[in-house]
Every structure is written in structure tokens, then in C-alpha cells.
Design a protein around this motif. Structure first.
Motif, mmCIF file in Angstrom:
data_model
loop_
_atom_site.group_PDB
_atom_site.id
_atom_site.type_symbol
_atom_site.label_atom_id
_atom_site.label_comp_id
_atom_site.label_asym_id
_atom_site.label_seq_id
_atom_site.Cartn_x
_atom_site.Cartn_y
_atom_site.Cartn_z
ATOM 1 N N UNK A 1 1.437 -0.836 -0.066
ATOM 2 C CA UNK A 1 -0.201 0.127 0.170
ATOM 3 C C UNK A 1 1.347 1.118 -0.054
ATOM 4 N N UNK A 2 0.556 2.455 -0.494
ATOM 5 C CA UNK A 2 1.047 3.213 -1.141
ATOM 6 C C UNK A 2 0.795 4.624 0.469
ATOM 7 N N UNK A 3 1.886 5.239 0.361
ATOM 8 C CA UNK A 3 1.164 6.007 1.815
ATOM 9 C C UNK A 3 0.822 7.363 0.817
ATOM 10 N N UNK A 4 0.057 8.376 2.150
ATOM 11 C CA UNK A 4 -0.404 9.827 0.728
ATOM 12 C C UNK A 4 1.015 10.612 0.444
ATOM 13 N N UNK A 5 2.438 10.779 1.070
ATOM 14 C CA UNK A 5 3.025 11.446 0.534
ATOM 15 C C UNK A 5 3.499 10.903 -0.579
ATOM 16 N N UNK A 6 3.810 9.370 -0.533
ATOM 17 C CA UNK A 6 4.319 9.065 -1.923
ATOM 18 C C UNK A 6 3.715 9.512 -3.276
ATOM 19 N N UNK A 7 2.410 9.429 -2.612
ATOM 20 C CA UNK A 7 1.051 9.413 -4.002
ATOM 21 C C UNK A 7 0.829 10.867 -4.437
ATOM 22 N N UNK A 8 1.554 11.927 -3.583
ATOM 23 C CA UNK A 8 1.131 13.408 -3.121
ATOM 24 C C UNK A 8 2.888 13.317 -4.852
ATOM 25 N N UNK A 9 3.400 12.928 -4.110
ATOM 26 C CA UNK A 9 4.635 13.098 -4.959
ATOM 27 C C UNK A 9 5.192 12.624 -6.862
ATOM 28 N N UNK A 10 4.110 12.004 -6.785
ATOM 29 C CA UNK A 10 3.868 10.873 -7.884
ATOM 30 C C UNK A 10 2.917 11.860 -9.109
ATOM 31 N N UNK A 11 1.750 12.186 -7.923
ATOM 32 C CA UNK A 11 1.523 12.313 -8.408
ATOM 33 C C UNK A 11 1.267 13.924 -9.673
ATOM 34 N N UNK A 12 1.910 14.918 -8.829
ATOM 35 C CA UNK A 12 2.323 16.128 -8.905
ATOM 36 C C UNK A 12 2.661 16.358 -9.761
ATOM 37 N N UNK A 13 2.059 17.107 -10.795
ATOM 38 C CA UNK A 13 2.405 16.766 -12.210
ATOM 39 C C UNK A 13 2.875 19.175 -11.988
ATOM 40 N N UNK A 14 3.429 20.095 -12.966
ATOM 41 C CA UNK A 14 2.655 20.728 -13.071
ATOM 42 C C UNK A 14 1.459 21.582 -13.511
ATOM 43 N N UNK A 15 0.804 22.685 -13.241
ATOM 44 C CA UNK A 15 -0.293 22.379 -14.417
ATOM 45 C C UNK A 15 -0.317 24.614 -14.870
ATOM 46 N N UNK A 16 -0.873 24.522 -15.811
ATOM 47 C CA UNK A 16 -0.502 25.070 -15.928
ATOM 48 C C UNK A 16 -2.017 26.100 -16.891
#
Length: 184
Positions: A1-16
Motif C-alpha cells: 500500500x502506498x502512503x499519502x506522501x508518496x502518492x502526492x509526490x508521484x501525482x504532482x504535475x506542473x499545472x498550466x
């Protein structure tokens, strides 16, 4: 199971692409606190954050940056300066991150603070993009004075923050995993 911090790191993208709605004061304070909690050499905490939510000021900084970009010998930078796109992508909030000039680790420490803010924003469902093009604005001493930075601080970067537009649907970008060697 992936923790929330790792999930946020992996999902973060530059939003334009952002919605026009301003982020809440609670979200803003949470993001700033995340920046303040960044690792820092010798606990010097050499950062300063300038929050700008005035749309006219954000547009002014973008316009001034682009006036200088157009004059660049670098064709890509010059073309970006000619583009009608705001360098902050019309985000409702920007945070300028500055560091103490007499602290050798300021740039690294401020970069860590920015990364914390990016990840915290993603964890709250907010979009961000790290803005390096603001460096052109920072060459204008008279304009930088309007930011009212504390004496002895130098601005480095900005972060655009806002609610993601529904058009932000890009998935994870492919990452090069062949960047590791082991000495065991």
C-alpha cells in the motif's frame, strides 16, 4: 500500500491551466507552513515568502518579465516573451521565494521549501508550477523594490498556485529509471 506522501509526490504535475477561484486562506497558510518546514542547512531558514494575490500585480510582473524575454538572444525565450500566455498561467496566487544573500545554502534551502509547497499543494488537490521565468523580472531593481523584501534577501523563484482546471488531465510523465548506481 502506498502512503499519502508518496502518492502526492508521484501525482504532482506542473499545472498550466487554473480555475479563476482564489485558494482559501487555510490552504495558503498550510502551503506556507509546508515551505517553512523544509530542511535547511544548520537550521538557518534563510527563506522569505512574498504572497501575491492581486491579479493586476501578477499580470504586471508577467508583462515586465516578457518585455525582457523578448530581447533575449535565445530564440525559445524570445518567442515565449512574444506569447500571449501569462508566465504564471493566470494562477490566482503566486508565492515569490527569496533567500538571504549572505547564506551560502540559500538557493538550495529555498528550493527545498518550494518542493515542500508543491507536494503539500498536490496533497490538497491544488495545482502548482515552479516558475523560473520570473528571473527576468528580478533583473529590474526598481520593480523588485516594490516587493518590499527584507533587506539582504534576493528573490529566486516563484510558485503559481490555484485550483486545477478540468483541462489538466495529463497523466504521469515517463521517468528515466536508469539513473542509479550502487556501491555496496
Amino acid at each position: 500500500m502506498e502512503n499519502q506522501v508518496l502518492k502526492a509526490i508521484k501525482n504532482r504535475r506542473s499545472t498550466r491551466k487554473y480555475k479563476e477561484d482564489q485558494i482559501t486562506e487555510e490552504e495558503l497558510q498550510t502551503i506556507l507552513e509546508a515551505g517553512i518546514q523544509a530542511p535547511t542547512a544548520n537550521n538557518l531558514q534563510p527563506w522569505h515568502f512574498t504572497v501575491i494575490q492581486d491579479k493586476d500585480m501578477i499580470n504586471h510582473i508577467s508583462d515586465k518579465s516578457k518585455e525582457i524575454m523578448v530581447k533575449s538572444d535565445n530564440e525559445k525565450i524570445s518567442n515565449m516573451g512574444k506569447s500571449p500566455v501569462n508566465i504564471f498561467y493566470d494562477a490566482p496566487t503566486i508565492i515569490i521565494v527569496s533567500g538571504k544573500e549572505d547564506v551560502s545554502s540559500s538557493l538550495v534551502d529555498c528550493s527545498a521549501a518550494i518542493e515542500n509547497m508543491l507536494i503539500a499543494s498536490e496533497s490538497m488537490g491544488l495545482g502548482t508550477v515552479w516558475i523560473g521565468l520570473i528571473r527576468f523580472f528580478f533583473t529590474l531593481t526598481d520593480e523588485v523594490e516594490k516587493l518590499n523584501l527584507p533587506e539582504g534577501y534576493k528573490p529566486f523563484y516563484a510558485v503559481s498556485i490555484g485550483y486545477k482546471s478540468n483541462e489538466n488531465t495529463q497523466g504521469p510523465s515517463k521517468r528515466n529509471m536508469d539513473v542509479i548506481n550502487y556501491i555496496r
